[in-house]
Motif scaffolding. Sequence first.
Motif, PDB file in Angstrom:
ATOM      1  N   UNK A  39      99.124  84.613  50.372  1.00 51.98           N
ATOM      2  CA  UNK A  39      98.751  83.782  51.523  1.00 51.98           C
ATOM      3  C   UNK A  39      98.405  82.357  51.084  1.00 51.98           C
ATOM      4  N   UNK A  40      97.752  82.218  49.923  1.00 51.78           N
ATOM      5  CA  UNK A  40      97.444  80.887  49.403  1.00 51.78           C
ATOM      6  C   UNK A  40      98.730  80.130  49.052  1.00 51.78           C
ATOM      7  N   UNK A  41      99.680  80.829  48.410  1.00 56.05           N
ATOM      8  CA  UNK A  41     100.958  80.212  48.071  1.00 56.05           C
ATOM      9  C   UNK A  41     101.716  79.808  49.328  1.00 56.05           C
ATOM     10  N   UNK A  42     101.724  80.715  50.298  1.00 53.80           N
ATOM     11  CA  UNK A  42     102.440  80.463  51.552  1.00 53.80           C
ATOM     12  C   UNK A  42     101.813  79.283  52.300  1.00 53.80           C
ATOM     13  N   UNK A  43     100.477  79.186  52.276  1.00 54.39           N
ATOM     14  CA  UNK A  43      99.805  78.067  52.931  1.00 54.39           C
ATOM     15  C   UNK A  43     100.212  76.745  52.298  1.00 54.39           C
ATOM     16  N   UNK A  44     100.333  76.735  50.971  1.00 60.29           N
ATOM     17  CA  UNK A  44     100.766  75.530  50.260  1.00 60.29           C
ATOM     18  C   UNK A  44     102.173  75.126  50.704  1.00 60.29           C
ATOM     19  N   UNK A  45     103.091  76.091  50.738  1.00 55.61           N
ATOM     20  CA  UNK A  45     104.472  75.817  51.121  1.00 55.61           C
ATOM     21  C   UNK A  45     104.572  75.441  52.585  1.00 55.61           C
ATOM     22  N   UNK A  46     103.719  76.024  53.408  1.00 55.99           N
ATOM     23  CA  UNK A  46     103.697  75.696  54.831  1.00 55.99           C
ATOM     24  C   UNK A  46     103.242  74.253  55.038  1.00 55.99           C
ATOM     25  N   UNK A  47     102.253  73.813  54.272  1.00 56.01           N
ATOM     26  CA  UNK A  47     101.785  72.436  54.363  1.00 56.01           C
ATOM     27  C   UNK A  47     102.866  71.445  53.961  1.00 56.01           C
ATOM     28  N   UNK A  48     103.736  71.867  53.056  1.00 55.08           N
ATOM     29  CA  UNK A  48     104.859  71.033  52.635  1.00 55.08           C
ATOM     30  C   UNK A  48     106.028  71.096  53.624  1.00 55.08           C
ATOM     31  N   UNK A  49     105.868  71.876  54.699  1.00 56.92           N
ATOM     32  CA  UNK A  49     106.879  72.023  55.738  1.00 56.92           C
ATOM     33  C   UNK A  49     108.170  72.656  55.227  1.00 56.92           C
ATOM     34  N   UNK A  50     108.027  73.557  54.246  1.00 54.52           N
ATOM     35  CA  UNK A  50     109.188  74.243  53.687  1.00 54.52           C
ATOM     36  C   UNK A  50     109.389  75.619  54.299  1.00 54.52           C
ATOM     37  N   UNK A  51     108.288  76.260  54.698  1.00 58.01           N
ATOM     38  CA  UNK A  51     108.349  77.571  55.322  1.00 58.01           C
ATOM     39  C   UNK A  51     107.349  77.605  56.475  1.00 58.01           C
ATOM     40  N   UNK A  52     107.392  78.667  57.254  1.00 59.35           N
ATOM     41  CA  UNK A  52     106.470  78.799  58.385  1.00 59.35           C
ATOM     42  C   UNK A  52     105.840  80.186  58.383  1.00 59.35           C
ATOM     43  N   UNK A  53     104.541  80.233  58.611  1.00 56.97           N
ATOM     44  CA  UNK A  53     103.824  81.503  58.692  1.00 56.97           C
ATOM     45  C   UNK A  53     103.845  82.020  60.123  1.00 56.97           C
ATOM     46  N   UNK A  54     104.159  83.309  60.264  1.00 57.27           N
ATOM     47  CA  UNK A  54     104.224  83.912  61.599  1.00 57.27           C
ATOM     48  C   UNK A  54     103.673  85.334  61.558  1.00 57.27           C
ATOM     49  N   UNK A  55     102.386  85.523  61.825  1.00 58.67           N
ATOM     50  CA  UNK A  55     101.801  86.852  61.982  1.00 58.67           C
ATOM     51  C   UNK A  55     102.218  87.817  60.863  1.00 58.67           C
ATOM     52  N   UNK A  56     101.920  87.453  59.634  1.00 60.27           N
ATOM     53  CA  UNK A  56     102.234  88.304  58.498  1.00 60.27           C
ATOM     54  C   UNK A  56     103.642  88.147  57.968  1.00 60.27           C
ATOM     55  N   UNK A  57     104.426  87.265  58.585  1.00 55.91           N
ATOM     56  CA  UNK A  57     105.803  87.004  58.145  1.00 55.91           C
ATOM     57  C   UNK A  57     105.924  85.571  57.648  1.00 55.91           C
ATOM     58  N   UNK A  58     106.910  85.340  56.807  1.00 53.08           N
ATOM     59  CA  UNK A  58     107.233  84.005  56.334  1.00 53.08           C
ATOM     60  C   UNK A  58     108.694  83.743  56.684  1.00 53.08           C
ATOM     61  N   UNK A  59     108.982  82.596  57.315  1.00 46.59           N
ATOM     62  CA  UNK A  59     110.341  82.275  57.734  1.00 46.59           C
ATOM     63  C   UNK A  59     110.703  80.851  57.322  1.00 46.59           C
ATOM     64  N   UNK A  60     111.978  80.539  57.388  1.00 44.56           N
ATOM     65  CA  UNK A  60     112.442  79.179  57.163  1.00 44.56           C
ATOM     66  C   UNK A  60     112.014  78.318  58.338  1.00 44.56           C
ATOM     67  N   UNK A  61     111.724  77.051  58.038  1.00 47.86           N
ATOM     68  CA  UNK A  61     111.278  76.177  59.122  1.00 47.86           C
ATOM     69  C   UNK A  61     112.044  74.872  59.173  1.00 47.86           C
ATOM     70  N   UNK A  62     112.388  74.316  58.024  1.00 41.27           N
ATOM     71  CA  UNK A  62     112.968  72.987  57.986  1.00 41.27           C
ATOM     72  C   UNK A  62     114.349  72.978  58.615  1.00 41.27           C
ATOM     73  N   UNK A  63     114.571  72.119  59.588  1.00 39.62           N
ATOM     74  CA  UNK A  63     115.871  72.054  60.266  1.00 39.62           C
ATOM     75  C   UNK A  63     116.975  71.624  59.321  1.00 39.62           C
ATOM     76  N   UNK A  64     116.617  70.884  58.271  1.00 39.01           N
ATOM     77  CA  UNK A  64     117.640  70.492  57.299  1.00 39.01           C
ATOM     78  C   UNK A  64     118.212  71.728  56.622  1.00 39.01           C
ATOM     79  N   UNK A  65     117.358  72.719  56.343  1.00 37.95           N
ATOM     80  CA  UNK A  65     117.822  73.938  55.708  1.00 37.95           C
ATOM     81  C   UNK A  65     118.874  74.608  56.571  1.00 37.95           C
ATOM     82  N   UNK A  66     118.616  74.723  57.865  1.00 34.89           N
ATOM     83  CA  UNK A  66     119.528  75.428  58.760  1.00 34.89           C
ATOM     84  C   UNK A  66     120.889  74.726  58.806  1.00 34.89           C
TER      85      UNK A  66
END
Length: 251
Positions: A39-66
């Motif tokens: 969760x600490x790692x995911x929070x770091x990556x979420x702050x960098x706008x690389x991933x998104x936290x969703x109720x126990x799940x981690x997903x892609x967030x950046x539109x550039x990735x898509x």
Amino acid sequence: MKLTSEERKNKILHEVITKGEISINQLADELGVTTETIRKDVSFLDEKNLIEKKHGLVTKVNTFFENEFSVKENTQLPEKIKVAEMALNFIPENAAILLDTSTTVLQLAKLLVMRDDLTIVTNSLQISQVLANSDNQILLTGGLYRKKSNSYVGDWAIQAIKEMNLDVAFLGCDGFSATGPTIRSYQELEIKKIMVEQSKKNIVLADSAKLKNTGLYSYVDYQNLDVVIVERNLTEVERQAFPEELFFYTN
């Protein structure tokens, strides 16, 4: 072997990029750490706008990735990610590096978001956008915009790179010939040659599917390269066709 914090975050990114979605519990099991650590790692990556936290799940967030993954960037994606992860080992601290416009180099850029000690030069608009949230110093060449590669080419971009002294250049290619890596675009030819000239070390990143292709233009000879990183060993036929001593394998 216990992973470092950076290695663990890279692995999380890898899993999210390749799977699209993964649970906190699954990441904890795969990496052998507690859910609190994940969760600490995911929070770091979420702050960098690389991933998104969703109720126990981690997903892609950046539109550039898509956008990247939906077309050319999605081809051989797991192989490209493996190559990019191995390329991290060739980046010293406080280095000035160059990232060109290739889709494999783009995967490396995504992993460098977590660094904060680098000067990163690129002519890729996509790469500059991916690195926008990092604490590295990012230098975008500018120049003539090339829509097909979402990058800058031409005299302006070339002149910018000529003024620089680079430690490592990470370069992509469309294929390989008997004399060196090749590309299909004449517009990219001159700027790639300058990149090679201005860097102390030149490293080509390529998935092994490129070994079967040959582009029209050769931009560097093998003797002016330091390393070619691919995700598997060369076959017997490939060892006869290419200088095996240059190739570094991820497996």
